[in-house]
Scaffold this active site. Structure first.
Site: not given
Ligand code: B4P
Length: 189
Positions: A13, A88, A127, A133, A144
């Site tokens: 994402k 979410r 990651r 993290r 998660r």
């Molecule tokens: P991403 O999937 O891009 O990670 P993310 O956006 O950070 O998702 P995540 O769900 O973990 O975290 P978020 O910040 O939304 O990438 C993951 C990894 O994969 C990276 O290292 C990337 O480089 C790698 N990657 C990507 N594409 C790739 C590919 N094609 N091939 C190989 N590797 C690749 O949320 C974090 C926390 O915040 C949640 O658990 C929750 O507690 C809270 N939160 C956030 N939004 C919320 C909401 N709306 N409501 C309630 N809680 C919320």
């Protein structure tokens, strides 16, 4: 234009959201990134959010919604917003629908990144090794993924009813996936 990017933790994402927002010239809002910044700064919001994030749980809806309301009111959001990691939960989705309706707008498209579960775990552990993290440990990752299936996946049916979901195969390299995302938004941009 109001776009959302939906998918399990590790589905890309943040990675794809940043690229497509830049391509479209609209603001990107990542609730995860905003929460991590608040944690780093040690604000009251950050202190509250950290307790949930480290356990792999969602931060309460009312906390997230007050963040989102502020952003949608800002001038950066005037041309539209790409929302990454929001909504979410179904209550978050119904609340943002109402906020947009009050502005005579609606969700234009939901990009759903589909990635196999073993690949999600592999990416998040990679990651963890790189960025350290605090929520990227195996226990929190499993939690998660469970939270995603229980609370976030029902949003797919919610947005399918609105006819706005575009399913994007999220396996492959970043550029290949970005090309699919651009194709999907092509008709809307
Ligand atoms: P991403 O999937 O891009 O990670 P993310 O956006 O950070 O998702 P995540 O769900 O973990 O975290 P978020 O910040 O939304 O990438 C993951 C990894 O994969 C990276 O290292 C990337 O480089 C790698 N990657 C990507 N594409 C790739 C590919 N094609 N091939 C190989 N590797 C690749 O949320 C974090 C926390 O915040 C949640 O658990 C929750 O507690 C809270 N939160 C956030 N939004 C919320 C909401 N709306 N409501 C309630 N809680 C919320």
């Amino acid at each position: 234009m109001y776009l959302m990017i939906l998918g399990a933790p590790g589905s890309g994402k943040g990675t794809q959201g940043t690229l497509i927002a830049e391509h479209l010239g609209i603001a990107e809002v990542s609730t995860g990134a905003l929460l991590r910044a608040a944690v780093k700064q040690g604000t009251p919001l950050g202190l509250e959010a950290k307790r949930f994030m480290d356990q792999g749980l969602l931060v309460p809806d009312q906390v997230i919604l007050s963040l989102i309301r502020g952003i949608l009111d800002s001038k950066e959001a005037a041309r539209g917003v790409l929302m990454d990691g929001f909504p979410r939960t179904v209550p978050q989705a119904t609340a943002v629908d109402q906020i947009l309706k009050d502005r005579k707008a609606q969700v234009d498209m939901v990009l759903l990144l589909e990635v196999a579960e073993d690949e999600l775990v592999t990416r998040l552990l990679a990651r963890a090794a790189k960025e350290g993290r605090s929520d990227d440990n195996l226990e929190s990752i499993k939690q998660r993924l469970k939270v995603y299936h229980d609370q976030t996946a029902p949003l797919v049916a919610y947005y399918d009813q609105q006819g706005v979901v575009s399913r994007i195969p999220g396996m492959g390299n970043v550029d290949e996936i970005q090309a699919r995302v651009r194709d999907a938004v092509g008709g809307k941009a």
